[in-house]
Design a protein around this motif. Structure first.
Motif, PDB file in Angstrom:
ATOM      1  N   GLU A  77       4.568  -6.837   8.544  1.00 46.12           N
ATOM      2  CA  GLU A  77       4.693  -5.884   9.654  1.00 46.12           C
ATOM      3  C   GLU A  77       4.925  -6.602  10.977  1.00 46.12           C
ATOM      4  OE1 GLU A  77       1.959  -2.183   7.923  1.00 46.12           O
ATOM      5  OE2 GLU A  77       1.101  -3.677   9.295  1.00 46.12           O
ATOM      6  N   TYR A  78       4.288  -7.766  11.162  1.00 46.12           N
ATOM      7  CA  TYR A  78       4.518  -8.526  12.395  1.00 46.12           C
ATOM      8  C   TYR A  78       5.827  -9.299  12.326  1.00 46.12           C
ATOM      9  CZ  TYR A  78      -0.099  -7.450  14.226  1.00 46.12           C
ATOM     10  OH  TYR A  78      -1.202  -6.781  14.722  1.00 46.12           O
ATOM     11  N   ALA A  79       6.209  -9.747  11.128  1.00 48.64           N
ATOM     12  CA  ALA A  79       7.483 -10.461  10.992  1.00 48.64           C
ATOM     13  C   ALA A  79       8.672  -9.537  11.206  1.00 48.64           C
ATOM     14  CB  ALA A  79       7.568 -11.123   9.617  1.00 48.64           C
ATOM     15  N   SER A  80       8.527  -8.273  10.835  1.00 53.26           N
ATOM     16  CA  SER A  80       9.630  -7.321  10.981  1.00 53.26           C
ATOM     17  C   SER A  80       9.663  -6.644  12.341  1.00 53.26           C
ATOM     18  CB  SER A  80       9.523  -6.243   9.888  1.00 53.26           C
ATOM     19  OG  SER A  80       8.318  -5.511  10.022  1.00 53.26           O
ATOM     20  N   GLY A  81       8.618  -6.812  13.147  1.00 53.22           N
ATOM     21  CA  GLY A  81       8.578  -6.180  14.451  1.00 53.22           C
ATOM     22  C   GLY A  81       7.968  -4.790  14.437  1.00 53.22           C
ATOM     23  N   GLN A  82       7.522  -4.296  13.280  1.00 57.97           N
ATOM     24  CA  GLN A  82       6.843  -3.001  13.246  1.00 57.97           C
ATOM     25  C   GLN A  82       5.546  -3.047  14.051  1.00 57.97           C
ATOM     26  OE1 GLN A  82       6.392  -1.667   9.199  1.00 57.97           O
ATOM     27  NE2 GLN A  82       8.531  -2.078   8.677  1.00 57.97           N
ATOM     28  N   LYS A  83       4.887  -4.196  14.037  1.00 58.32           N
ATOM     29  CA  LYS A  83       3.762  -4.473  14.913  1.00 58.32           C
ATOM     30  C   LYS A  83       4.101  -5.733  15.700  1.00 58.32           C
ATOM     31  CE  LYS A  83       0.179  -2.434  11.963  1.00 58.32           C
ATOM     32  NZ  LYS A  83      -1.099  -2.678  11.244  1.00 58.32           N
ATOM     33  N   MET A 137      -2.740  -8.426   2.664  1.00 62.02           N
ATOM     34  CA  MET A 137      -2.407  -9.590   3.483  1.00 62.02           C
ATOM     35  C   MET A 137      -0.901  -9.774   3.658  1.00 62.02           C
ATOM     36  SD  MET A 137      -5.056 -11.022   4.826  1.00 62.02           S
ATOM     37  CE  MET A 137      -4.321 -12.581   5.304  1.00 62.02           C
ATOM     38  N   PRO A 138      -0.095  -9.795   2.583  1.00 65.69           N
ATOM     39  CA  PRO A 138       1.350  -9.896   2.809  1.00 65.69           C
ATOM     40  C   PRO A 138       1.912  -8.749   3.636  1.00 65.69           C
ATOM     41  CG  PRO A 138       0.829 -10.387   0.527  1.00 65.69           C
ATOM     42  CD  PRO A 138      -0.420  -9.860   1.149  1.00 65.69           C
ATOM     43  N   ARG A 139       1.404  -7.534   3.420  1.00 66.36           N
ATOM     44  CA  ARG A 139       1.905  -6.390   4.180  1.00 66.36           C
ATOM     45  C   ARG A 139       1.614  -6.552   5.673  1.00 66.36           C
ATOM     46  NH1 ARG A 139       2.949  -1.035   2.466  1.00 66.36           N
ATOM     47  NH2 ARG A 139       3.000   0.475   4.180  1.00 66.36           N
ATOM     48  N   LEU A 140       0.415  -7.057   6.007  1.00 60.06           N
ATOM     49  CA  LEU A 140       0.057  -7.257   7.408  1.00 60.06           C
ATOM     50  C   LEU A 140       0.981  -8.283   8.066  1.00 60.06           C
ATOM     51  CD1 LEU A 140      -1.982  -6.671   9.712  1.00 60.06           C
ATOM     52  CD2 LEU A 140      -3.360  -8.567   8.828  1.00 60.06           C
ATOM     53  N   LEU A 141       1.276  -9.362   7.369  1.00 62.06           N
ATOM     54  CA  LEU A 141       2.159 -10.382   7.927  1.00 62.06           C
ATOM     55  C   LEU A 141       3.598  -9.882   8.021  1.00 62.06           C
ATOM     56  CD1 LEU A 141       0.789 -13.532   6.062  1.00 62.06           C
ATOM     57  CD2 LEU A 141       0.192 -12.720   8.346  1.00 62.06           C
ATOM     58  N   VAL A 147      14.529  -5.169   2.754  1.00 57.69           N
ATOM     59  CA  VAL A 147      15.615  -5.229   3.730  1.00 57.69           C
ATOM     60  C   VAL A 147      15.104  -4.860   5.117  1.00 57.69           C
ATOM     61  CG1 VAL A 147      17.826  -4.220   4.390  1.00 57.69           C
ATOM     62  CG2 VAL A 147      17.402  -4.802   1.998  1.00 57.69           C
ATOM     63  N   GLU A 148      14.232  -3.853   5.173  1.00 61.42           N
ATOM     64  CA  GLU A 148      13.681  -3.429   6.455  1.00 61.42           C
ATOM     65  C   GLU A 148      12.731  -4.483   7.023  1.00 61.42           C
ATOM     66  OE1 GLU A 148      13.528  -1.011   9.698  1.00 61.42           O
ATOM     67  OE2 GLU A 148      14.794  -0.781   7.909  1.00 61.42           O
ATOM     68  N   TYR A 149      11.935  -5.106   6.157  1.00 69.35           N
ATOM     69  CA  TYR A 149      11.005  -6.135   6.630  1.00 69.35           C
ATOM     70  C   TYR A 149      11.731  -7.389   7.112  1.00 69.35           C
ATOM     71  CZ  TYR A 149       6.819  -3.674   4.987  1.00 69.35           C
ATOM     72  OH  TYR A 149       5.795  -2.767   4.817  1.00 69.35           O
ATOM     73  N   ALA A 150      12.941  -7.634   6.620  1.00 67.22           N
ATOM     74  CA  ALA A 150      13.698  -8.829   7.011  1.00 67.22           C
ATOM     75  C   ALA A 150      14.641  -8.579   8.178  1.00 67.22           C
ATOM     76  CB  ALA A 150      14.482  -9.361   5.813  1.00 67.22           C
ATOM     77  N   GLU A 160      -4.415  -6.289  16.072  1.00 62.95           N
ATOM     78  CA  GLU A 160      -3.936  -5.240  16.970  1.00 62.95           C
ATOM     79  C   GLU A 160      -4.511  -5.408  18.377  1.00 62.95           C
ATOM     80  OE1 GLU A 160      -4.511  -1.354  15.515  1.00 62.95           O
ATOM     81  OE2 GLU A 160      -3.222  -1.599  13.742  1.00 62.95           O
ATOM     82  N   GLU A 161      -5.771  -5.801  18.467  1.00 63.30           N
ATOM     83  CA  GLU A 161      -6.405  -5.961  19.777  1.00 63.30           C
ATOM     84  C   GLU A 161      -5.825  -7.150  20.535  1.00 63.30           C
ATOM     85  OE1 GLU A 161      -8.480  -4.020  21.409  1.00 63.30           O
ATOM     86  OE2 GLU A 161      -8.374  -2.565  19.777  1.00 63.30           O
ATOM     87  N   ILE A 162      -5.611  -8.269  19.844  1.00 56.11           N
ATOM     88  CA  ILE A 162      -5.040  -9.416  20.558  1.00 56.11           C
ATOM     89  C   ILE A 162      -3.557  -9.184  20.853  1.00 56.11           C
ATOM     90  CG2 ILE A 162      -6.687 -11.017  19.521  1.00 56.11           C
ATOM     91  CD1 ILE A 162      -4.480 -12.007  17.691  1.00 56.11           C
TER      92      ILE A 162
END
Length: 454
Positions: free
Chosen positions: A334-340, A328-332, A387-390, A287-289
């Motif tokens: 979230e960035y793959a889906s654009g949520q973060k 770990m999968p959830r963190l990745l 579906v949302e993550y993709a 989040e910081e980077i």
């Protein structure tokens, strides 16, 4: 008769003693010629270790034996003229440099830098690339047309939010998706990006690391994998991370909050001192980077489809845990889906079409507009979370076959390393290229390297 039996017992005891003192590790070498008049004793070829050898040493010996796979023997153990060669020790190739990666160097082989801080040496490699790099005298790859396309996307993403640059490399099995992802990683690292590379995402969901239930987030944390990721991320990006500081206060369980303005390296060291804090610290570091704009960030994940597959982890009722319920999968995801997202940077993933344990799921296949390999329809169940993550992923198709100039460069690399015992010629090249239908992996493993065992 009594004397003869006693002698037999003594001889058998001596043989047993000589076999029990044979060292456990054996190496291949050429026998030295005995001097004239010298008596040579034949040592027994026992396979048992010493009686008094601790179990820890036995296990260490077995581990060393496994780690020596595909490692060349020392020159001192190959004095026979059969192994003498006039070829150079390493491939004479130009180094992989970002300024060189233009259309001019298409279909040319470039060697990767050889130092201890290279990302692929610290983060690791997919298994097939690891074996090829051990067989070659120098890790290298061929620059393809799709390589330039991927680099152009990275250059455009260096000034954009990562929500706009979420790319998945697709293509048939063995077409070179993992190599392309590795080239993108090396390019960004040379361009002074912050890079995070997951070479085997299957290890996040195949129940090979410890996991614990986190009451605070209601997910299953993976502290060991998060700890290793933090350690590798710090080692690769140490010089860049020393220039960054936290922008907000970060709360960590069972310790005082981390105030704003704390060096980011100190925040990472909190997770390295206590594995229990590693998942929380890893999420806070990303989040910081993601807020800073000094350095672009690349998140690269191989075996990307495994994040969307069924997990092998089980809860206390022995029910399967969803992949997005693991930290770990959830963190990745979230960035793959654009949520973060990262303020500057991109997310790149490469799918594996040959993994039957974690095949490409329907939700990801439809998001990337790929052809279906099994019956489907509106009545096939789809998980709304996946579906949302993709959603919003961009597809970059890797050609299923090498062009003739690209295959010629691959052929030249393996010929210079004497991987093929026969004399190189155009007929041999075209034969192997036709047998593999241009597929990169089949051209190397089923075409060129198969002649080593013929």
């Amino acid at each position: 008769m009594l004397t003869l039996s006693v002698r037999c017992q003594r001889v058998s005891c001596q043989l047993f003693a000589s076999s029990s003192t044979t060292p456990l590790a054996q190496t291949r070498s050429y026998a030295t010629q005995p001097k004239k008049g010298q008596i040579v004793k034949q040592a027994s070829q026992g396979f048992k270790g010493k009686k008094n050898t601790p179990s820890g040493q036995m296990e260490h010996g077995k581990k060393d034996k496994k780690m020596m796979a595909f490692q060349p023997l020392p020159v001192s153990q190959l004095p026979h003229p059969l192994f003498e060669s006039d070829r150079p020790d390493t491939l004479a190739l130009q180094s992989f440099h970002p300024e060189m990666l233009t259309r001019v160097v298409e279909s040319q082989a470039l060697k990767f830098p050889h130092n201890e801080s290279d990302p692929f040496r610290i983060f690791g490699l997919p298994r097939n690339i690891l074996v090829e790099f051990r067989l070659l005298s120098k890790p290298c790859s061929v620059i393809r047309s799709v390589t330039i396309d991927a680099i152009n996307k990275l250059d455009a993403a260096s000034d954009k939010n990562s929500k706009e640059s979420r790319v998945v490399l697709t293509g048939p099995q063995g077409c070179g998706k993992s190599y392309l992802l590795l080239q993108a990683l090396q390019y960004c690292n040379a361009r002074d990006w912050l890079v995070l590379y997951i070479p085997r995402a299957t290890n996040l969901v195949n129940s090979t690391t410890a996991y614990t239930y986190d009451m605070r987030t209601r997910t299953y944390s993976q502290p060991i994998f998060a700890y290793q990721t933090l350690q590798r991320f710090l080692k690769v990006n140490a010089l860049r991370l020393e220039q960054l500081r936290t922008q907000t206060e970060i709360e960590i369980e069972r310790r005082p909050p981390v105030p704003p303005g704390t060096p980011l390296v100190e925040l990472i060291n909190i997770g390295l001192k206590d594995q229990g804090h590693a998942p929380t610290v890893l999420g806070a570091v990303l989040e910081e980077i993601g807020k800073q704009t000094i350095f672009p960030v690349l998140l690269a994940v191989d075996d990307f489809q495994a994040l969307y597959c069924k997990s092998h982890y089980r809860d206390q009722h022995f029910s399967a845990i969803k992949s997005y319920h693991l930290s770990m999968p959830r963190l990745l995801l979230e960035y793959a889906s654009g949520q973060k997202s990262f303020a500057r940077g991109a997310v790149f993933g490469a799918i594996s079409m040959g993994n039957t344990t974690f095949p490409l799921p329907l939700e990801l296949r439809e998001a990337l507009s790929l052809e279906h390999d099994r019956p489907y329809g509106p009545y096939v169940k789809r998980q709304p979370e996946l579906v949302e993550y993709a959603r919003g992923l961009e597809r970059l198709a890797v050609p299923g076959s090498l062009s003739v100039p690209e295959a010629a460069s691959v052929f030249e690399v393996w010929m210079k390393d004497r991987a093929v015992p026969s004399k190189p010629n155009d007929e041999l090249f075209l034969t192997k290229y036709s047998e593999a239908s241009g597929n990169a992996r089949a051209f190397v493993w089923k075409g060129l390297l198969s002649s080593m065992s013929a």
